[in-house]
Design a protein around this motif. Structure first.
Motif, short mmCIF file in Angstrom:
data_model
loop_
_atom_site.label_atom_id
_atom_site.label_comp_id
_atom_site.label_asym_id
_atom_site.label_seq_id
_atom_site.Cartn_x
_atom_site.Cartn_y
_atom_site.Cartn_z
N SER A 3 0.84 -1.19 0.00
CA SER A 3 0.00 0.00 0.00
C SER A 3 0.87 1.24 0.00
CB SER A 3 -0.91 0.00 1.23
OG SER A 3 -1.60 1.23 1.32
N LEU A 4 0.42 2.26 -0.69
CA LEU A 4 1.12 3.54 -0.71
C LEU A 4 0.47 4.53 0.24
CD1 LEU A 4 1.71 3.88 -4.56
CD2 LEU A 4 3.31 3.05 -2.81
N PHE A 5 -0.38 4.05 1.15
CA PHE A 5 -1.09 4.92 2.08
C PHE A 5 -0.11 5.65 2.99
CE2 PHE A 5 -3.75 6.01 5.70
CZ PHE A 5 -4.94 6.38 5.12
N ASP A 6 -0.25 6.97 3.07
CA ASP A 6 0.68 7.80 3.83
C ASP A 6 0.23 7.89 5.29
OD1 ASP A 6 2.45 9.66 4.81
OD2 ASP A 6 1.72 11.33 3.58
N GLU A 7 0.63 6.89 6.08
CA GLU A 7 0.21 6.84 7.48
C GLU A 7 0.71 8.04 8.27
OE1 GLU A 7 0.76 2.95 9.41
OE2 GLU A 7 1.49 2.26 7.45
N GLU A 8 1.98 8.35 8.14
CA GLU A 8 2.56 9.42 8.95
C GLU A 8 1.94 10.77 8.61
OE1 GLU A 8 4.34 8.98 11.61
OE2 GLU A 8 4.05 6.85 11.16
N GLY A 9 1.68 11.00 7.35
CA GLY A 9 1.05 12.25 6.96
C GLY A 9 -0.33 12.40 7.56
N VAL A 10 -1.09 11.32 7.58
CA VAL A 10 -2.43 11.36 8.18
C VAL A 10 -2.33 11.61 9.67
CG1 VAL A 10 -4.50 10.00 8.68
CG2 VAL A 10 -3.48 9.91 6.39
N ARG A 11 -1.41 10.93 10.33
CA ARG A 11 -1.25 11.12 11.79
C ARG A 11 -0.95 12.58 12.12
NH1 ARG A 11 1.27 5.89 11.48
NH2 ARG A 11 0.03 4.37 12.66
N ARG A 12 -0.09 13.20 11.34
CA ARG A 12 0.26 14.60 11.61
C ARG A 12 -0.96 15.50 11.47
NH1 ARG A 12 4.88 13.28 8.53
NH2 ARG A 12 3.93 14.24 6.67
N GLN A 13 -1.77 15.24 10.47
CA GLN A 13 -2.91 16.09 10.20
C GLN A 13 -4.05 15.91 11.21
OE1 GLN A 13 -3.26 18.51 7.83
NE2 GLN A 13 -1.13 18.18 7.25
N LEU A 14 -4.15 14.71 11.79
CA LEU A 14 -5.28 14.42 12.68
C LEU A 14 -4.90 14.46 14.16
CD1 LEU A 14 -7.10 11.54 10.76
CD2 LEU A 14 -7.59 14.00 10.76
N GLY A 15 -3.67 14.79 14.46
CA GLY A 15 -3.21 14.79 15.84
C GLY A 15 -3.96 15.74 16.75
N SER A 16 -4.50 16.81 16.20
CA SER A 16 -5.21 17.79 17.02
C SER A 16 -6.71 17.51 17.12
CB SER A 16 -5.01 19.20 16.44
OG SER A 16 -5.53 19.28 15.11
N THR A 17 -7.20 16.45 16.49
CA THR A 17 -8.62 16.10 16.57
C THR A 17 -8.83 15.12 17.72
OG1 THR A 17 -8.57 14.10 15.18
CG2 THR A 17 -8.69 16.25 14.05
N ARG A 18 -10.09 14.79 17.94
CA ARG A 18 -10.41 13.79 18.98
C ARG A 18 -10.40 12.37 18.42
NH1 ARG A 18 -15.30 17.54 21.02
NH2 ARG A 18 -15.02 18.20 18.85
N PHE A 19 -9.84 12.23 17.21
CA PHE A 19 -9.64 10.92 16.58
C PHE A 19 -8.17 10.81 16.15
CE2 PHE A 19 -14.06 12.08 15.96
CZ PHE A 19 -14.75 10.93 16.33
N PRO A 20 -7.24 10.85 17.10
CA PRO A 20 -5.82 10.97 16.74
C PRO A 20 -5.09 9.65 16.56
CG PRO A 20 -6.05 11.23 19.09
CD PRO A 20 -7.44 10.98 18.56
N HIS A 21 -5.75 8.52 16.89
CA HIS A 21 -5.01 7.26 16.97
C HIS A 21 -5.26 6.41 15.73
CE1 HIS A 21 -4.39 8.57 21.00
NE2 HIS A 21 -5.66 8.44 21.32
N LEU A 22 -4.39 6.53 14.74
CA LEU A 22 -4.53 5.80 13.49
C LEU A 22 -4.00 4.38 13.63
CD1 LEU A 22 -5.22 5.85 10.43
CD2 LEU A 22 -2.84 6.53 10.04
N ARG A 23 -4.83 3.40 13.24
CA ARG A 23 -4.43 1.99 13.21
C ARG A 23 -4.58 1.52 11.76
NH1 ARG A 23 -5.96 -0.80 17.92
NH2 ARG A 23 -6.04 0.57 19.74
N PHE A 24 -3.53 1.60 11.00
CA PHE A 24 -3.61 1.22 9.59
C PHE A 24 -3.06 -0.18 9.36
CE2 PHE A 24 -1.68 0.75 5.40
CZ PHE A 24 -2.78 1.00 4.59
N VAL A 25 -3.79 -0.97 8.57
CA VAL A 25 -3.30 -2.28 8.12
C VAL A 25 -3.55 -2.38 6.62
CG1 VAL A 25 -3.66 -3.46 10.33
CG2 VAL A 25 -5.51 -3.41 8.65
#
Length: 261
Positions: A3-25
């Motif tokens: 997968s080319l999914f950008d996990e780290e980029g998403v984490r940075r963008q969502l860190g300030s929301t109340r849904f900050p914990h990305l679990r990607f598989v």
């Protein structure tokens, strides 16, 4: 499977929301199942379970949700706090509002809301929503699963020809950008869940529900019927006018066969 999914980029963008914990598989049976197994734990609160591909994705009433790898955004968001059990019915409607907000913000597209849990693009299904919960007395931990068709696969790859994809109207569009926009909208709309009537009124307004024709098949009945929507009823039921009379169709008892404009 890669997968080319950008996990780290998403984490940075969502860190300030109340849904900050990305679990990607890359691959899983179902993101809803993954979330359900942890509902009620501190670690799951505010988590986003995201997968590139689901082996056994499903929609409402047990129907399969099939999405080729890389073509869809598949995720389940766990609410950061428990919800009153009496308000569980509001979750799919609330989530649909946020999906519509997010897609409008990131792509400039106006999706249509169809009762009870679908979003359409050009009259065809582009997104489905399915929530799951763990009830403890009068409170419930809730997760909301979302599947959004983003990039139409190449011809001959087995995609549902009747489904819509965001790429039909907007190219190019990254799944990460759609996820970020939708989750930010979920975060912004969280307070609404404290007021079920606010969810109902907002959904009715956004869906332009009053007067919309529906073609419905009720469990146990041999033939579908045509009705013109009037409003949402108790616990998200659809109140329709059929032959000059009102009829209430509950969430668990019926299936919308197609949407007609």
């Amino acid at each position: 499977m890669h997968s080319l999914f950008d996990e780290e980029g998403v984490r940075r963008q969502l860190g300030s929301t109340r849904f900050p914990h990305l679990r990607f598989v890359v691959e899983t049976d179902s993101t809803n199942d993954d979330a359900s197994s942890e509902l009620g734990t501190d670690a799951a609160a505010g988590a986003l379970f995201v997968a590139d591909y689901q082996r056994h994705g499903r929609g409402r009433r047990g129907r399969r949700w099939v999405a080729l790898p890389g073509s869809a955004l598949l995720f389940t968001a766990v609410l950061p706090e428990p919800l009153a059990t009496s308000g569980l019915w509001t979750v799919p409607f609330w989530c649909a509002l946020a999906v519509a907000d997010g897609v409008r913000d990131v792509a400039g597209l106006a999706l249509e809301l169809q009762w009870p849990n679908d979003l359409l693009l050009g009259g065809r299904k582009v997104c489905g929503i399915l929530s799951t919960s763990r009830v403890v007395g009068e409170s419930a931990w809730v997760a909301c699963g979302v599947g959004i068709n983003v990039a139409r696969p190449n011809a001959g790859m087995g995609a549902d020809p009747d489904a819509a994809f965001l790429s039909d109207a907007k190219q190019p569009l990254a799944r990460e950008d759609v996820l970020i926009a939708v989750v930010r909208a979920l975060d912004a709309r969280l307070p609404m869940l404290r007021e079920p009537s606010a969810v109902s009124q907002a959904w009715e307004s956004t869906a332009k529900l009053a007067g919309t024709p529906y073609h419905i098949l009720v469990d146990g009945e041999l033939s579908p019927f045509e009705g013109r929507a009037l409003r949402l009823g108790a616990e998200g039921a659809l109140v329709v006018e059929v032959g000059g009379r009102e009829r209430e169709v509950t969430l668990g008892d019926a299936r919308v066969l197609r949407h007609r404009s």
